[in-house]
Design a protein around this motif. Structure first.
Motif, PDB file in Angstrom:
ATOM      1  N   UNK A   1     112.893  52.035 108.638  1.00 53.38           N
ATOM      2  CA  UNK A   1     113.187  52.886 110.282  1.00 53.38           C
ATOM      3  C   UNK A   1     113.874  52.946 111.294  1.00 53.38           C
ATOM      4  N   UNK A   2     113.705  53.478 112.604  1.00 51.77           N
ATOM      5  CA  UNK A   2     114.710  54.283 113.401  1.00 51.77           C
ATOM      6  C   UNK A   2     114.144  54.697 114.742  1.00 51.77           C
ATOM      7  N   UNK A   3     113.865  54.196 115.477  1.00 48.98           N
ATOM      8  CA  UNK A   3     113.769  54.446 116.828  1.00 48.98           C
ATOM      9  C   UNK A   3     112.283  55.075 116.642  1.00 48.98           C
ATOM     10  N   UNK A   4     110.991  54.067 115.658  1.00 53.55           N
ATOM     11  CA  UNK A   4     109.726  53.854 116.079  1.00 53.55           C
ATOM     12  C   UNK A   4     109.282  55.691 115.113  1.00 53.55           C
ATOM     13  N   UNK A   5     109.968  55.603 113.809  1.00 47.88           N
ATOM     14  CA  UNK A   5     109.816  56.250 112.989  1.00 47.88           C
ATOM     15  C   UNK A   5     110.157  55.789 111.628  1.00 47.88           C
ATOM     16  N   UNK A   6     109.143  56.185 110.797  1.00 45.78           N
ATOM     17  CA  UNK A   6     109.278  55.810 109.169  1.00 45.78           C
ATOM     18  C   UNK A   6     110.062  56.778 108.521  1.00 45.78           C
ATOM     19  N   UNK A   7     111.123  56.523 107.549  1.00 51.35           N
ATOM     20  CA  UNK A   7     111.250  56.859 106.276  1.00 51.35           C
ATOM     21  C   UNK A   7     111.127  56.788 105.013  1.00 51.35           C
ATOM     22  N   UNK A   8     110.055  57.627 104.284  1.00 46.34           N
ATOM     23  CA  UNK A   8     110.495  57.534 102.565  1.00 46.34           C
ATOM     24  C   UNK A   8     110.663  58.491 102.413  1.00 46.34           C
ATOM     25  N   UNK A   9     111.592  57.869 101.313  1.00 49.24           N
ATOM     26  CA  UNK A   9     112.834  58.541 100.771  1.00 49.24           C
ATOM     27  C   UNK A   9     112.435  58.474  99.252  1.00 49.24           C
ATOM     28  N   UNK A  10     112.207  59.019  98.447  1.00 50.15           N
ATOM     29  CA  UNK A  10     112.389  58.603  96.763  1.00 50.15           C
ATOM     30  C   UNK A  10     113.630  59.597  96.201  1.00 50.15           C
ATOM     31  N   UNK A  11     114.186  58.310  95.792  1.00 52.44           N
ATOM     32  CA  UNK A  11     115.499  58.350  95.824  1.00 52.44           C
ATOM     33  C   UNK A  11     114.927  58.461  94.316  1.00 52.44           C
ATOM     34  N   UNK A  12     115.811  59.853  93.124  1.00 48.11           N
ATOM     35  CA  UNK A  12     115.719  60.045  91.713  1.00 48.11           C
ATOM     36  C   UNK A  12     117.299  60.942  91.188  1.00 48.11           C
ATOM     37  N   UNK A  13     117.594  60.527  89.743  1.00 47.44           N
ATOM     38  CA  UNK A  13     119.096  60.267  89.634  1.00 47.44           C
ATOM     39  C   UNK A  13     118.593  61.754  88.323  1.00 47.44           C
ATOM     40  N   UNK A  14     117.082  62.156  88.390  1.00 49.71           N
ATOM     41  CA  UNK A  14     116.631  63.515  87.730  1.00 49.71           C
ATOM     42  C   UNK A  14     118.087  64.846  87.512  1.00 49.71           C
ATOM     43  N   UNK A  15     117.765  65.179  86.273  1.00 43.29           N
ATOM     44  CA  UNK A  15     118.868  65.967  86.124  1.00 43.29           C
ATOM     45  C   UNK A  15     118.396  67.744  85.321  1.00 43.29           C
TER      46      UNK A  15
END
Length: 110
Positions: free
Chosen positions: A31-45
């Motif tokens: 979260x930052x300044x009232x915004x939410x971030x959902x990040x999917x982190x993948x090591x896919x190759x």
């Protein structure tokens, strides 16, 4: 990669709500300044691995949640597969694509 993404987000002023251990695909929520971030982190190759990551990210989207942005973070070498999703579709869904290079630096794409 999770460690690099978490460090990058914190450097950009995001406060972490959720972070998995490094070593596999995972969801990072910040979260930052009232915004939410959902990040999917993948090591896919591979293209197939990135497609699976895109699908997993899409499954996290809650249309009732306003003010949430989404990100797919993959190795820089496979960003080209992630951006096959039409830019307008990504824009409408609020999805950004980021790559992590070999030195752990996160680079933004749109």
């Amino acid at each position: 990669m999770i460690v690099a993404v978490v460090a990058w987000l914190e450097g950009e002023g995001w406060a972490l709500d959720q972070s998995p251990h490094d070593g596999g695909p995972g969801i990072v929520v910040a979260r930052r300044d009232g915004q939410r971030l959902t990040a999917l982190v993948s090591a896919a190759t591979t293209a197939e691995g990135v497609d699976a990551a895109v699908g997993a990210l899409l499954r996290t989207i809650d249309p009732a949640e306003e003010g949430t942005a989404y990100a797919l973070v993959v190795p820089e070498a496979v960003v080209r597969y992630a951006v096959r999703v039409h830019p307008e579709v990504r824009h409408r869904l609020g999805i950004e694509v980021h790559g992590v290079d070999g030195s752990g630096r996160v680079r933004g794409r749109r």
